[in-house]
Scaffold this active site. Structure first.
Site, PDB file in Angstrom:
ATOM      1  N   ASP A  83      23.483 133.396 -29.283  1.00 31.78           N
ATOM      2  CA  ASP A  83      24.627 132.719 -29.900  1.00 31.78           C
ATOM      3  C   ASP A  83      24.540 131.207 -30.108  1.00 31.78           C
ATOM      4  OD1 ASP A  83      25.259 135.293 -29.263  1.00 31.78           O
ATOM      5  OD2 ASP A  83      27.192 134.850 -28.375  1.00 31.78           O
ATOM      6  N   GLU A 139      23.524 137.240 -15.677  1.00 31.98           N
ATOM      7  CA  GLU A 139      23.351 137.287 -17.130  1.00 31.98           C
ATOM      8  C   GLU A 139      22.150 136.421 -17.540  1.00 31.98           C
ATOM      9  OE1 GLU A 139      26.876 135.887 -19.017  1.00 31.98           O
ATOM     10  OE2 GLU A 139      26.319 136.629 -21.005  1.00 31.98           O
TER      11      GLU A 139
HETATM   12  C1  2M8 Z   1      26.880 137.254 -25.814  1.00 31.95           C
HETATM   13  O1  2M8 Z   1      27.613 137.264 -27.022  1.00 31.95           O
HETATM   14  C2  2M8 Z   1      29.033 137.414 -27.101  1.00 31.95           C
HETATM   15  C3  2M8 Z   1      29.404 137.462 -28.569  1.00 31.95           C
HETATM   16  O2  2M8 Z   1      28.834 138.567 -29.169  1.00 31.95           O
HETATM   17  C4  2M8 Z   1      29.779 136.286 -26.421  1.00 31.95           C
HETATM   18  O3  2M8 Z   1      29.192 135.259 -26.077  1.00 31.95           O
HETATM   19  O4  2M8 Z   1      30.983 136.421 -26.264  1.00 31.95           O
HETATM   20  C5  2M8 Z   1      25.376 137.212 -26.192  1.00 31.95           C
HETATM   21  O5  2M8 Z   1      24.573 136.933 -25.073  1.00 31.95           O
HETATM   22  C6  2M8 Z   1      24.970 138.545 -26.819  1.00 31.95           C
HETATM   23  O6  2M8 Z   1      23.593 138.576 -27.063  1.00 31.95           O
HETATM   24  C7  2M8 Z   1      25.376 139.717 -25.920  1.00 31.95           C
HETATM   25  O7  2M8 Z   1      25.132 140.916 -26.615  1.00 31.95           O
HETATM   26  C8  2M8 Z   1      26.864 139.645 -25.517  1.00 31.95           C
HETATM   27  C9  2M8 Z   1      27.234 140.683 -24.453  1.00 31.95           C
HETATM   28  O8  2M8 Z   1      26.335 140.635 -23.365  1.00 31.95           O
HETATM   29  O9  2M8 Z   1      27.166 138.356 -24.985  1.00 31.95           O
END
Ligand code: 2M8
Length: 465
Positions: free
Chosen positions: A194, A431
């Site tokens: 992101d 994470e």
């Molecule tokens: C993160 O993305 C989401 C938006 O899609 C967020 O930040 O709210 C990223 O690390 C993405 O790659 C990942 O799929 C998601 C859920 O782990 O989180």
């Protein structure tokens, strides 16, 4: 000082994985986040189903319960758009209110697009196509098991194949109307990385209009807001979302008017690798020759165009900004895209490995573990605690480890697998991790971290450790 750098051999050996401890802990994380037919990426920060998380989760679940692994992907496939797109989020109607933003209402996908599914609420974007790789992994994991299990997994392969083909066809056409071999993304969220500095210049060029009011809930779930994207970044993300809604998620219209159109090399490379997996699945289900030829042509085209995006000075592959009409000269892990796509000439493989093993990435002397940070510490946009701007991500290590194995680089692959497991043994299933200290960041109990740990451990036990 890196904990695993001990040229004299005087210091205690670094911690090594202890499968009997790591594996049940990883399984516990997945169980905790399990909502029966799909898995939350994290208990509170991410209460919905995310596309590429589920693909990674399924390949970890395959080692615990193959049927549950197939269910994870079937659930996602049920929300596939009529265009073939697999949505990046499938919303959980039972998620606690005010737990994640933007929510289903803000996306309004089914209200705006006739292609969105009626039964589920989804976002209007997609994420990197790990799915075919995961389906094939599930199939590989049942080999040697009893006939019934193999039969069930084969049925899953048969049902998944048309879904995957439609998904890849969508990416090869709607997301590449130029037929360039590279996938165009409409939003940083589609890259999965992101707030990577890869997107800074393109985002800066976007003229942000009036964004309807919103509250960020993500910041409630992390210890320190500096680990998440900034408000300034969020405003741009939300503005791009408004523009996609204005175009009613119609691809042609987006291509015409959208200010953020980028050929993403990592996404494109994952598609090449996924097409290789799809070709193997096609053989297992005896798909028609024309379909196999089509998939082969995608693989060839993808590799050729990634080679065209190679930067000989940086020795990395670079994204291409269609609006600015220029390559994005930023050193991030996405630059290893050719390794992920595979099929490299010995010369190019050497180049990629040289960069990977340099102080710009895995051999930076300040690193706690010899693992490539998401952004090179030598980049000006690097930040060691901020999300995709510097921390190390276990799923990325998995991707590189798996790619190194496919390239025949077994020793390097093993080094990466061990370092990544060492990091998890020490820091838990976070994470992401601060690259110089190994401090766990973001959400703890992250599902895909646990899932890749299980796959790493299975690979270790195959080597009879
Ligand atoms: C993160 O993305 C989401 C938006 O899609 C967020 O930040 O709210 C990223 O690390 C993405 O790659 C990942 O799929 C998601 C859920 O782990 O989180």
């Amino acid at each position: 000082m890196r904990e695993d750098s001990d040229p004299e051999g005087d210091n205690p050996r670094p911690e090594r994985e202890n499968p009997t401890e790591v594996s049940p802990k990883a399984a516990r994380v997945l169980r905790r986040n399990d909502l029966r037919s799909w898995t939350r990426p994290a208990p509170s920060l991410y209460p919905h189903q995310w596309s590429w998380d589920s693909a990674f989760i399924a390949l970890g679940l395959a080692h615990l319960d193959n049927r549950r692994a197939t269910r994870e992907l079937e659930t996602l496939f049920e929300s596939q758009w009529a265009t073939g797109k697999l949505p990046h989020i499938v919303f959980n109607p039972d998620a606690p209110p005010k737990s994640y933003f933007p929510d289903a209402e803000r996306w309004s996908a089914s209200e705006l697009s006739p292609h969105a599914p009626d039964e589920a609420q989804t976002s209007g974007l997609c994420q990197p196509p790990i799915h075919a790789i995961s389906v094939l992994r599930i199939w590989e994991t049942v080999q040697g098991m009893d006939e019934r299990r193999v039969g069930l997994a084969h049925a899953f392969l048969r049902d998944s194949y048309p879904r995957l083909l439609a998904w890849h066809l969508y990416l090869a056409t709607a997301r590449d109307p130029e037929g360039s071999g590279l996938v165009t993304i409409y939003h940083p969220w589609e890259s999965g990385t992101d707030n990577s500095p890869r997107w800074d210049s393109a985002l800066k060029a976007v003229e942000v209009g009036e964004v309807p009011p919103y509250t960020r809930y993500d910041l409630q779930h992390v210890a320190d807001p500096s680990q998440r994207p900034t408000d300034e970044e969020y405003n741009r993300y939300l503005w791009l979302l408004e523009l996609l809604k204005e175009a009613r998620y119609e691809e042609a219209e987006i291509y015409e008017s959208h200010p953020f159109l980028i050929k993403d090399v990592l996404f494109s490379a994952i598609l090449v690798a996924a097409n290789e997996a799809l070709l193997k699945i096609a053989a297992e289900v005896e798909a028609p020759d024309e379909e196999c030829e089509l998939i082969e042509s995608w693989i060839e085209r993808g590799r050729k165009s990634l080679e065209e995006r190679w930067d000989p000075d940086l020795k990395l592959c670079l994204d291409y900004d269609l609006r600015a009409d220029s390559p994005v000269r930023v050193r991030t892990v996405a630059g290893f895209a050719p390794l992920v796509a595979g099929g490299l000439s010995p010369e190019r493989l050497n180049d990629v490995l040289e960069t990977l093993d340099s102080p710009e990435f895995a051999e930076n002397p300040e690193l706690r573990w010899s693992l490539p940070p998401s952004t090179s510490p030598e980049e000006s946009g690097f930040h060691p605690r901020s999300y995709w701007r510097g921390p190390t991500w276990p799923v990325i290590h998995w991707l590189l480890w798996w790619s190194l194995l496919r390239a025949g680089e077994t020793e390097r692959a093993e080094k990466m697998r061990r370092a990544s497991l060492d990091q998890l043994v020490k820091g838990g299933f976070a994470e992401y991790f601060e690259p110089f200290t190994g401090e766990p960041l973001g959400s703890s109990d992250q599902s895909w971290t646990a899932a890749v740990a299980l796959d790493f451990l299975a690979a270790g036990s195959n080597q009879s450790e």
